[in-house]
Design an enzyme around this catalytic site. Structure first.
Site, mmCIF file in Angstrom:
data_model
loop_
_atom_site.group_PDB
_atom_site.id
_atom_site.type_symbol
_atom_site.label_atom_id
_atom_site.label_comp_id
_atom_site.label_asym_id
_atom_site.label_seq_id
_atom_site.Cartn_x
_atom_site.Cartn_y
_atom_site.Cartn_z
ATOM 1 N N PHE A 150 -5.933 36.951 -10.983
ATOM 2 C CA PHE A 150 -7.357 36.621 -10.880
ATOM 3 C C PHE A 150 -7.520 35.129 -10.586
ATOM 4 O O PHE A 150 -8.486 34.499 -11.000
ATOM 5 C CB PHE A 150 -8.086 37.000 -12.173
ATOM 6 C CG PHE A 150 -7.951 38.461 -12.526
ATOM 7 C CD1 PHE A 150 -8.754 39.404 -11.897
ATOM 8 C CD2 PHE A 150 -7.005 38.897 -13.437
ATOM 9 C CE1 PHE A 150 -8.631 40.763 -12.189
ATOM 10 C CE2 PHE A 150 -6.872 40.250 -13.739
ATOM 11 C CZ PHE A 150 -7.684 41.186 -13.113
ATOM 12 N N ALA A 250 -27.551 31.703 -5.215
ATOM 13 C CA ALA A 250 -27.938 32.299 -3.932
ATOM 14 C C ALA A 250 -27.655 31.324 -2.802
ATOM 15 O O ALA A 250 -27.566 30.116 -3.007
ATOM 16 C CB ALA A 250 -29.425 32.636 -3.966
ATOM 17 N N GLY A 255 -17.202 34.246 0.914
ATOM 18 C CA GLY A 255 -16.205 34.325 1.984
ATOM 19 C C GLY A 255 -14.850 34.235 1.318
ATOM 20 O O GLY A 255 -14.698 34.632 0.161
ATOM 21 N N CYS A 258 -10.208 36.711 -0.466
ATOM 22 C CA CYS A 258 -10.162 37.873 -1.366
ATOM 23 C C CYS A 258 -11.383 38.779 -1.291
ATOM 24 O O CYS A 258 -11.251 39.966 -0.999
ATOM 25 C CB CYS A 258 -9.982 37.405 -2.804
ATOM 26 S SG CYS A 258 -8.326 36.839 -3.121
HETATM 27 C C1 UDX Z 1 -11.796 35.125 -5.968
HETATM 28 C C2 UDX Z 1 -11.834 35.607 -7.445
HETATM 29 O O1 UDX Z 1 -12.724 34.770 -8.194
HETATM 30 C C3 UDX Z 1 -10.438 35.592 -8.030
HETATM 31 O O2 UDX Z 1 -10.484 36.117 -9.352
HETATM 32 C C4 UDX Z 1 -9.562 36.478 -7.150
HETATM 33 O O3 UDX Z 1 -8.273 36.588 -7.652
HETATM 34 C C5 UDX Z 1 -9.549 35.943 -5.730
HETATM 35 O O4 UDX Z 1 -10.879 35.924 -5.238
HETATM 36 P P1 UDX Z 1 -11.724 32.814 -4.660
HETATM 37 O O5 UDX Z 1 -11.593 33.607 -3.393
HETATM 38 O O6 UDX Z 1 -10.865 31.602 -4.830
HETATM 39 O O7 UDX Z 1 -11.421 33.754 -5.934
HETATM 40 O O8 UDX Z 1 -13.266 32.382 -4.718
HETATM 41 P P2 UDX Z 1 -14.428 32.282 -5.815
HETATM 42 O O9 UDX Z 1 -14.429 30.964 -6.485
HETATM 43 O O10 UDX Z 1 -14.438 33.475 -6.673
HETATM 44 O O11 UDX Z 1 -15.702 32.306 -4.826
HETATM 45 C C6 UDX Z 1 -15.876 33.367 -3.905
HETATM 46 C C7 UDX Z 1 -17.007 33.104 -2.935
HETATM 47 O O12 UDX Z 1 -18.259 33.325 -3.549
HETATM 48 C C8 UDX Z 1 -17.094 31.708 -2.336
HETATM 49 O O13 UDX Z 1 -17.328 31.859 -0.941
HETATM 50 C C9 UDX Z 1 -18.288 31.069 -3.011
HETATM 51 O O14 UDX Z 1 -18.930 30.111 -2.205
HETATM 52 C C10 UDX Z 1 -19.167 32.279 -3.236
HETATM 53 N N1 UDX Z 1 -20.100 32.148 -4.364
HETATM 54 C C11 UDX Z 1 -19.612 32.010 -5.637
HETATM 55 C C12 UDX Z 1 -21.479 32.219 -4.152
HETATM 56 O O15 UDX Z 1 -21.950 32.360 -3.016
HETATM 57 N N2 UDX Z 1 -22.317 32.151 -5.230
HETATM 58 C C13 UDX Z 1 -21.864 32.013 -6.496
HETATM 59 O O16 UDX Z 1 -22.685 31.966 -7.412
HETATM 60 C C14 UDX Z 1 -20.469 31.939 -6.712
#
Ligand code: UDX
Length: 429
Positions: A150, A250, A255, A258
């Protein structure tokens, strides 16, 4: 313990370095010889906080080594982790070719029966198939355990040492013993469950987080129309302990490497079982629509992009990484260029990659990017942008307009500086 890790990518390398720094004896295996050589010399192929220091310390202490010899490694270690990539195929299904290549090499390695631990994100039931393959190739009772990761990019090592939970899918449960010992230095709930359940936990967790973001984004669309600021709604909703504040921001949506591939792979698994994944399809559609809506907002503020000078602040899929995989910025830059805009991009980590991929100028400094611009479009909320001197920004721009794709700025403060402000999920300019 002696452990082998197949795959020196993001997950494999971060995990290997972390186990080595706990004092385990780690061998990381990859088929890419050049990568192995660079790693052995202490050079990680990507940026991740703390990784370089922990890697060089582990190399000095000789608790980590790098090789392209998987069969030999399998013979020498107690546990083998499989941490190869499982990218999405055209139809969304997870491409397991690298996983099968590793399973084949392990099965033919002549290693005494051991435990293979699948860290890669794989469709539910894959562990069963890998176990069958290992047993049929080696004619030995190999065990396969699922141990999903994770780790978030930008905090992978912190997440490794301070996880919310450690999930181990082991059928029978005794197969989890090696992992319990391996993780014994880490203080977190250690949950043992059937292997298929652990495989499901990973997909369900990522899909839930993606759904939370898409949910607030859809609420944001209604907020925008009704004169409500979605950030106030997120704040108030998040204070309900049952909801929680995380992943309620929001904007341009999710992106990265994952969420998009795991959501697509989960949708395929539903389809294969003949169940309509209605929620997941909506989660994915709402996310796709963010980029389109952001462009519409910018187009309407500017009256079209032809000859407009646009400063794009941020390109990576989130702050703290240079990763551009599935980053909303890519589609935005492409459309802006197609519609005749002149684009200057500023990103503290991904600038060079953007310059190589598009016919755009890049600038190291956000103000320099905004020089003479008709609009600043914020795509990634790096701190660097939030700290910009707004009076100076106004003075530099041809037409002072900030379009905030991450709801990262305080609209009142921006407007007080004489800069027009528009955002997804907030009342209009
Ligand atoms: C994610 C999971 O959190 C992690 O547990 C898994 O193993 C791999 O995928 P990661 O891809 O590094 O990790 O990104 P994360 O920090 O979770 O953010 C994902 C996306 O959501 C980003 O593009 C971020 O900009 C977006 N996001 C996050 C939002 O648009 N709004 C939010 O409130 C939070």
């Amino acid at each position: 313990m002696r452990i082998g890790i197949a795959g020196a990518g993001y997950v494999g390398l971060s995990t290997g370095v972390a186990f080595a720094s706990m004092g385990h004896d780690v061998t990381v295996v990859d088929i890419d010889r050049a990568k192995i050589d660079r790693l052995a010399a202490g050079h990680a192929p990507f940026y991740e906080p703390e990784l370089d220091e922990l890697l060089s310390r582990a190399l000095q202490k000789r608790t980590i080594r790098f090789t392209d010899r998987l069969a030999q490694t399998a013979r020498e270690v107690d546990l083998v982790f499989i941490a190869v990539g499982t990218p999405a195929k055209e139809d969304g299904e997870a491409d397991l070719s690298a996983l099968w290549a590793v399973a084949g090499a392990l099965g033919r390695s002549g290693a005494a029966p051991k435990t293979a631990v699948i860290k890669s994100t794989v469709p539910v039931g894959t562990g069963d198939l890998v176990e069958e393959r290992l047993r049929s190739l080696s004619r030995a009772p190999w065990r396969v355990v699922s141990n999903p990761e994770f780790l978030r990019e930008g905090s992978a090592l912190r997440d490794f040492f301070h996880p919310d939970r450690i999930i181990v899918g082991a059928s029978p449960p005794e197969a989890a013993a090696g992992l319990r010992q391996l993780y014994s230095g880490i203080d977190a709930p250690f949950l043992v469950m059937p292997r298929r359940a652990a495989e499901m936990v990973k997909y369900a967790s990522n899909a839930f987080l993606a759904a939370k973001i898409s949910f607030i984004n859809q609420i944001g669309d209604l907020c925008e129309r009704t004169g409500v600021d979605v950030t106030q709604v997120s704040l108030a909703m998040g204070l309900d302990a049952r909801i929680g504040e995380a992943f309620l921001r929001a904007g341009l949506g999710w992106g990265g490497s994952c969420f998009p591939k795991d959501t697509a792979a989960l949708i395929r698994q539903f389809e294969q079982q003949g169940i309509e994944p209605s929620i997941l399809r909506a989660v994915s559609d709402v996310n796709r629509s963010r980029r389109r809506r952001f462009l519409e907002l910018a187009r309407s503020c500017l009256g079209g992009f032809r000859s407009a000078r646009i400063a794009l602040w941020g390109a990576s899929f989130k702050p703290g990484t240079d990763d551009l995989r599935e980053a909303p910025s890519l589609e935005i830059i492409e459309r802006l260029l197609q519609e005749g805009a002149e684009v200057r991009v500023c990103d503290p980590a991904a600038g060079e990659k953007i310059a190589a991929a598009f016919d755009v100028e890049t600038a190291a400094d956000p103000l320099a990017a905004a020089d003479g611009a008709d609009a600043v479009l914020l795509a990634t909320e790096w701190d660097l942008f939030l700290q910009v001197d707004l009076a100076e920004l106004k003075a530099r721009m041809r037409r002072p307009l900030l379009i905030d794709g991450r709801n990262a700025f305080d609209p009142g403060r921006v407007r007080r500086h004489g800069i027009a402000y528009a955002a997804l999920g907030r009342p209009g300019p």
